[in-house]
Motif scaffolding. Sequence first.
Motif, short mmCIF file in Angstrom:
data_model
loop_
_atom_site.label_atom_id
_atom_site.label_comp_id
_atom_site.label_asym_id
_atom_site.label_seq_id
_atom_site.Cartn_x
_atom_site.Cartn_y
_atom_site.Cartn_z
N UNK A 109 -15.74 -47.09 74.52
CA UNK A 109 -15.06 -46.48 75.65
C UNK A 109 -15.01 -47.45 76.82
N UNK A 110 -16.12 -48.12 77.09
CA UNK A 110 -16.17 -49.10 78.18
C UNK A 110 -15.17 -50.22 77.91
N UNK A 111 -15.12 -50.68 76.67
CA UNK A 111 -14.21 -51.76 76.32
C UNK A 111 -12.75 -51.32 76.48
N UNK A 112 -12.43 -50.10 76.10
CA UNK A 112 -11.06 -49.58 76.23
C UNK A 112 -10.66 -49.47 77.70
N UNK A 113 -11.53 -48.89 78.50
CA UNK A 113 -11.24 -48.76 79.94
C UNK A 113 -11.11 -50.14 80.58
N UNK A 114 -11.99 -51.06 80.22
CA UNK A 114 -11.93 -52.42 80.77
C UNK A 114 -10.64 -53.12 80.36
N UNK A 115 -10.22 -52.92 79.12
CA UNK A 115 -8.99 -53.55 78.65
C UNK A 115 -7.77 -53.02 79.40
N UNK A 116 -7.71 -51.72 79.60
CA UNK A 116 -6.58 -51.14 80.34
C UNK A 116 -6.57 -51.62 81.79
N UNK A 117 -7.72 -51.56 82.44
CA UNK A 117 -7.81 -52.00 83.84
C UNK A 117 -7.55 -53.49 83.96
N UNK A 118 -8.15 -54.29 83.08
CA UNK A 118 -7.92 -55.74 83.10
C UNK A 118 -6.47 -56.08 82.82
N UNK A 126 -9.43 -59.15 87.45
CA UNK A 126 -9.40 -59.05 85.99
C UNK A 126 -10.58 -59.79 85.38
N UNK A 127 -10.89 -60.94 85.92
CA UNK A 127 -12.04 -61.70 85.42
C UNK A 127 -13.35 -60.93 85.65
N UNK A 128 -13.46 -60.27 86.81
CA UNK A 128 -14.65 -59.46 87.09
C UNK A 128 -14.77 -58.28 86.13
N UNK A 129 -13.64 -57.64 85.83
CA UNK A 129 -13.67 -56.52 84.90
C UNK A 129 -14.13 -56.98 83.53
N UNK A 130 -13.60 -58.11 83.08
CA UNK A 130 -14.05 -58.67 81.80
C UNK A 130 -15.54 -58.97 81.88
#
Length: 173
Positions: A2-11, A64-68
């Motif tokens: 879930x964290x990875x999905x949210x991060x991917x969408x936001x990033x 985006x880099x921070x989200x990753x």
Amino acid sequence: MIVDTVATILGGALLLRFWMQAIRVRPPASVAQFTFTLTDWLVKPMRRMVPGVGGYDWASLIGALLVVGLATTLYFLIGFTGEMVAVKVLYRFITWMIYGLMALLILEGVFSWVNPHAPLAPFVRALNEPLLRHLRRVVPPLGGVDFSMLVLLILLQIILMLVREIFPPYVLA
């Protein structure tokens, strides 16, 4: 997951915001509203610390880099060292950019075949144009068919393979 999905969408939204502003493309209202609503909470405060320079919205790119980075720091919990996490962040950031460009190319291809007059088609075409313009000089249309999108898609896949070869094996896991 879930964290990875949210991060991917936001990033992805942050990278799209950066790219739209870098190539000065005005998005359709629905895309602009989605992108800016999703990212303003991070970009606006960051602009106080990271101003736009040279016409680029560095706050979006760094966001985006921070989200990753935040999504990847979860690897600390499973025993990676700080250096390993930094390399993993860089790898994921690069692959996000490559996959984003690939998605834009595929989307433009679908629009060109299914509905070239769709409301989003000119916007997607404008996002791809800076990359395709140079290729079209090298790869002219054959029989009226533009193969530059296919060539760029293959080049991006080759770059992705090279990136996978450059990074150490623990990053790919």
